[in-house]
Scaffold this active site. Structure first.
Site, PDB file in Angstrom:
ATOM      1  N   HIS A 294     -18.215 -10.535 -39.975  1.00 37.46           N
ATOM      2  CA  HIS A 294     -17.257 -11.629 -39.781  1.00 37.46           C
ATOM      3  C   HIS A 294     -16.183 -11.617 -40.851  1.00 37.46           C
ATOM      4  CE1 HIS A 294     -20.205 -13.012 -42.661  1.00 37.46           C
ATOM      5  NE2 HIS A 294     -19.510 -14.088 -42.924  1.00 37.46           N
TER       6      HIS A 294
ATOM      7  N   TYR B 210     -10.869 -17.441 -44.315  1.00 36.37           N
ATOM      8  CA  TYR B 210     -11.429 -16.107 -44.549  1.00 36.37           C
ATOM      9  C   TYR B 210     -10.337 -15.076 -44.793  1.00 36.37           C
ATOM     10  CZ  TYR B 210     -16.352 -17.090 -43.694  1.00 36.37           C
ATOM     11  OH  TYR B 210     -17.645 -17.537 -43.808  1.00 36.37           O
TER      12      TYR B 210
ATOM     13  N   ASP C 163     -21.691 -21.206 -50.284  1.00 34.47           N
ATOM     14  CA  ASP C 163     -20.955 -20.310 -49.402  1.00 34.47           C
ATOM     15  C   ASP C 163     -19.448 -20.437 -49.657  1.00 34.47           C
ATOM     16  OD1 ASP C 163     -21.519 -18.601 -46.745  1.00 34.47           O
ATOM     17  OD2 ASP C 163     -19.749 -19.838 -46.365  1.00 34.47           O
ATOM     18  N   ARG C 164     -18.632 -20.792 -48.674  1.00 36.91           N
ATOM     19  CA  ARG C 164     -17.190 -20.926 -48.912  1.00 36.91           C
ATOM     20  C   ARG C 164     -16.915 -21.959 -49.998  1.00 36.91           C
ATOM     21  NH1 ARG C 164     -15.446 -16.583 -47.425  1.00 36.91           N
ATOM     22  NH2 ARG C 164     -13.319 -17.371 -47.279  1.00 36.91           N
TER      23      ARG C 164
ATOM     24  N   HIS D  47     -30.255 -18.772 -46.113  1.00 41.87           N
ATOM     25  CA  HIS D  47     -28.898 -19.038 -46.595  1.00 41.87           C
ATOM     26  C   HIS D  47     -28.593 -20.525 -46.673  1.00 41.87           C
ATOM     27  CE1 HIS D  47     -24.619 -18.471 -47.237  1.00 41.87           C
ATOM     28  NE2 HIS D  47     -24.343 -19.172 -46.149  1.00 41.87           N
TER      29      HIS D  47
END
Length: 292
Positions: A152, A212, A107-108, A272
């Protein structure tokens, strides 16, 4: 007290700008760095890290702005850029005695790993990215009603103020939504770890939003510059993803191949949070990468 990865020791490492980074370290042998994603901490790697530590030095940092790492105020676009966070990763590894290392991110953390592979090719021996697309491609494929799954991304891309206020008003509801909706097996994140993730996020709303926000701004600039130069990842790369391409109408393998010279792309049926839902599968794929 927040849970820890059993048998790992914890280190506090200063980044170049003085931000203190938390890192759990275990095992011995060639180094592997594992970077967590949203809305989690280094604890998401606990199963995979324990297995890899049998024959590797495994380093699990909290990204800046997350977990027990420092949360500097956002003073400009670079504070939480993936370039800055990639430099943090190299700093942590070197402080622990490793000039070269394999790197995996989810993910990030996968976006940070991607940037580290582009910016620090002499340090990164192998690269794995779990359940993301590179930033430019991510924004390109998000369109129409299907983009609602990424609401988001758009919320936290807004200028400072409103996103922080909205999320800060109900942080457990906001971050808990993703923990609940993005997993196919809720038992994979036991209550103790879910509570630890929520507590960490509750204390980090401004820095998570800044992370983000960078992906809607300066990270695009950095990736665009590399695309224009034809920069590619030179090390062996493994990508593991859910079948988002089928759902959103794109060819994930083709998008990743444009950035790589040596790609193995895998689709998983896990949710995920695959390092927790399917740790044996993820460990196997990482071990295959480490022997390439």
């Amino acid at each position: 007290m927040s849970p820890m990865i059993q048998d790992f020791t914890y280190h506090r490492v200063p980044a170049a700008d003085g931000t203190i980074l938390n890192a759990a370290v275990g095992g011995s042998g060639p180094a592997v760095v594992l970077l967590h994603g949203f809305p989690q901490t280094h604890l998401m790697w606990r199963h995979v890290a324990a297995d890899l530590a049998a024959d590797h030095t495994v380093i699990c940092p909290d990204l800046r702005g997350y977990g027990a790492s420092g949360k500097p105020a956002e003073t400009g676009p670079d504070t939480y850029s993936k370039r800055t966070m990639a430099a943090d990763t190299v700093t942590v590894a070197r402080a622990l005695g490793h000039e070269r290392f394999a790197l995996a991110g989810h993910d990030r953390g996968a976006l940070v790993a991607f940037r580290a592979g582009l910016d620090h090719p002499d340090a990164i021996t192998r690269l794995a990215c779990l359940d993301v697309l590179p930033t430019l491609d991510m924004w390109d494929v998000m369109h129409g009603a299907s983009a609602a799954v990424g609401f988001h991304l758009y919320l936290m891309a807004q200028p400072p103020g409103l996103p922080e206020r909205l999320i800060g008003a109900e942080p457990d509801a906001f971050f808990g939504h993703f923990l609940d909706q993005w997993t196919q097996d809720p038992s994979a994140i036991p209550a103790e770890f879910r509570a630890a993730y929520l507590a960490a996020c509750r204390d980090a709303v401004p820095s998570i939003v800044a992370d983000y926000r960078a992906s809607a701004g300066i990270d695009i600039e950095h990736d665009s510059a590399d695309r224009a130069r034809g920069t590619r990842l030179r090390m062996p790369v493994t990508v593991v993803q859910q079948d988002w391409g089928a759902a959103l109408g794109y060819d994930a393998t083709a998008l990743w191949r444009a950035w790589t010279t040596d790609l193995h792309h895998h689709t998983t049926t896990a949710g995920h949070f695959m390092a927790e839902e399917a740790p044996a599968e993820i460990t196997r794929l990482l071990r295959e990468l480490l022997t390439r």
